[in-house]
Scaffold this motif. Structure first.
Motif, PDB file in Angstrom:
ATOM      1  N   VAL A 194     -88.879  36.691   8.592  1.00 51.02           N
ATOM      2  CA  VAL A 194     -89.784  36.629   9.729  1.00 51.02           C
ATOM      3  C   VAL A 194     -89.043  35.921  10.855  1.00 51.02           C
ATOM      4  O   VAL A 194     -88.704  34.739  10.740  1.00 51.02           O
ATOM      5  CB  VAL A 194     -91.083  35.860   9.381  1.00 51.02           C
ATOM      6  N   GLY A 195     -88.782  36.642  11.951  1.00 50.57           N
ATOM      7  CA  GLY A 195     -87.990  36.059  13.025  1.00 50.57           C
ATOM      8  C   GLY A 195     -86.596  35.754  12.526  1.00 50.57           C
ATOM      9  O   GLY A 195     -85.893  36.611  12.027  1.00 50.57           O
ATOM     10  N   THR A 196     -86.186  34.482  12.642  1.00 55.29           N
ATOM     11  CA  THR A 196     -84.867  34.086  12.167  1.00 55.29           C
ATOM     12  C   THR A 196     -84.945  33.400  10.811  1.00 55.29           C
ATOM     13  O   THR A 196     -83.938  32.938  10.292  1.00 55.29           O
ATOM     14  CB  THR A 196     -84.202  33.116  13.174  1.00 55.29           C
ATOM     15  N   HIS A 197     -86.140  33.328  10.230  1.00 51.41           N
ATOM     16  CA  HIS A 197     -86.305  32.656   8.950  1.00 51.41           C
ATOM     17  C   HIS A 197     -86.184  33.666   7.817  1.00 51.41           C
ATOM     18  O   HIS A 197     -86.802  34.725   7.833  1.00 51.41           O
ATOM     19  CB  HIS A 197     -87.689  31.977   8.884  1.00 51.41           C
ATOM     20  N   ALA A 198     -85.348  33.366   6.840  1.00 51.90           N
ATOM     21  CA  ALA A 198     -85.145  34.266   5.710  1.00 51.90           C
ATOM     22  C   ALA A 198     -85.381  33.503   4.417  1.00 51.90           C
ATOM     23  O   ALA A 198     -85.122  32.303   4.323  1.00 51.90           O
ATOM     24  CB  ALA A 198     -83.726  34.829   5.730  1.00 51.90           C
ATOM     25  N   GLN A 199     -85.884  34.217   3.439  1.00 52.83           N
ATOM     26  CA  GLN A 199     -86.167  33.589   2.140  1.00 52.83           C
ATOM     27  C   GLN A 199     -85.986  34.620   1.044  1.00 52.83           C
ATOM     28  O   GLN A 199     -86.421  35.772   1.177  1.00 52.83           O
ATOM     29  CB  GLN A 199     -87.589  33.036   2.115  1.00 52.83           C
ATOM     30  N   PHE A 200     -85.327  34.204  -0.053  1.00 54.30           N
ATOM     31  CA  PHE A 200     -85.205  35.048  -1.230  1.00 54.30           C
ATOM     32  C   PHE A 200     -86.385  34.762  -2.150  1.00 54.30           C
ATOM     33  O   PHE A 200     -86.656  33.597  -2.482  1.00 54.30           O
ATOM     34  CB  PHE A 200     -83.902  34.755  -1.992  1.00 54.30           C
ATOM     35  N   THR A 201     -87.097  35.809  -2.555  1.00 54.06           N
ATOM     36  CA  THR A 201     -88.203  35.623  -3.502  1.00 54.06           C
ATOM     37  C   THR A 201     -87.764  35.917  -4.933  1.00 54.06           C
ATOM     38  O   THR A 201     -88.409  35.455  -5.876  1.00 54.06           O
ATOM     39  CB  THR A 201     -89.372  36.542  -3.136  1.00 54.06           C
ATOM     40  N   PHE A 202     -86.689  36.697  -5.097  1.00 51.84           N
ATOM     41  CA  PHE A 202     -86.147  36.944  -6.422  1.00 51.84           C
ATOM     42  C   PHE A 202     -84.633  37.063  -6.322  1.00 51.84           C
ATOM     43  O   PHE A 202     -84.113  37.748  -5.443  1.00 51.84           O
ATOM     44  CB  PHE A 202     -86.714  38.233  -7.044  1.00 51.84           C
TER      45      PHE A 202
END
Length: 285
Positions: free
Chosen positions: A2-10
């Motif tokens: 979202v925007g510049t925020h990234a996250q790995f969920t798996f």
């Protein structure tokens, strides 16, 4: 994302083998993904641009250093999905393509080598056709002269010309033998020796004697006693081509002149071949 925020969920546990970062560390901080990537700023920019501009499947290749310190070529394959809230979700995996990249590099090197060989073959074909033509010109030129000498009863002159024809035919025979040897081993080897430059020039002049007979050209030689350590056959070919081209392209020069000047320059020998002919067009320099 979202925007510049990234996250790995798996994240697969095998990621540590390829990227040297544990799955838990990547889930806690997606930025750790770039810690073991070669040129991380470039890869980060390329991935952000790809994710923002691409829908569907995407592919990206980069180098990463695994847990064992080995650099690998990794290919990231992912399916990009744009969510109603503006976020981007991607599902994908990275796999080791080091061997594929090595094979591609070997193939590219082989293609480049083949292209270079083709260029060499084109140049060789041109050179050998040029060199083989010279003895033929000599033979053709002196055969007609021998016919005239025999009709006029000039036997001594006819015998001298026959000697030149014989020398030209022997020269062509040697060249054809070298050509066959070249096709067999890929390269004809001649042992270099000490050569008096004047002798190499004299041999080259004899090889183009028929052309000189058709178009008399004054040839001035300076420094013919200078000696060089070289391949005699190739040196004679160099002089033959230079002299023959100078004679062939004299144009309408009323007093054609060719000067060969040789002198020592320390450990080297300088040789200048100068003529007063029409010269070489700039396009062919």
């Amino acid at each position: 994302v979202v925007g510049t925020h990234a996250q790995f969920t798996f994240v697969s546990a095998r990621v540590a083998e390829y990227y040297g970062v544990s799955a838990s560390d990547l889930r806690a901080s997606a930025g750790r993904f770039y810690d073991c990537i070669e040129d991380p700023d470039r890869v980060r920019d390329e991935l952000r641009r790809t994710f923002s501009e691409t829908s569907g499947l995407l592919s990206h290749v980069h180098r990463a250093r695994g847990a064992d310190g080995t650099w690998r070529w990794m290919e990231l394959l992912a399916r990009v999905q744009r969510e109603p809230d503006g976020s981007i979700t991607y599902h994908g995996y990275a796999h080791d393509v080091t061997e594929r990249r090595r094979s591609e590099a070997e193939r590219e090197a082989l293609v480049a080598k083949l292209e270079a060989r083709n260029r060499e073959m084109e140049q060789f074909t041109y050179t050998i056709s040029h060199d083989l033509k010279s003895p033929l010109v000599t033979i053709r030129g002196f055969v007609s002269g021998i016919e005239e000498d025999l009709r006029a009863g000039r036997l001594e002159r006819a015998l001298a010309d026959l000697g030149r024809v014989r020398a030209a035919s022997e020269k062509m025979s040697r060249m054809l033998s070298e050509l066959l040897e070249l096709s067999r081993v890929g390269r004809v080897a001649h042992v270099p020796s000490e050569i008096r430059v004047g002798d190499a020039i004299a041999e080259a002049r004899e090889l183009i004697s028929a052309r000189l007979a058709m178009r008399p050209v004054g040839i001035l030689i300076e420094g013919e006693d200078v000696r060089v350590h070289a391949d005699r056959t190739r040196l004679v070919q160099v002089f033959q081509n230079l002299l023959e081209n100078a004679v062939k392209y004299m144009g309408d020069q009323p007093a054609p002149m060719l000067r060969v000047r040789c002198w020592d320059e320390g450990t080297d020998v300088r040789i200048d071949v100068v003529d007063n002919g029409m010269g070489i067009a700039p396009a062919h320099h």
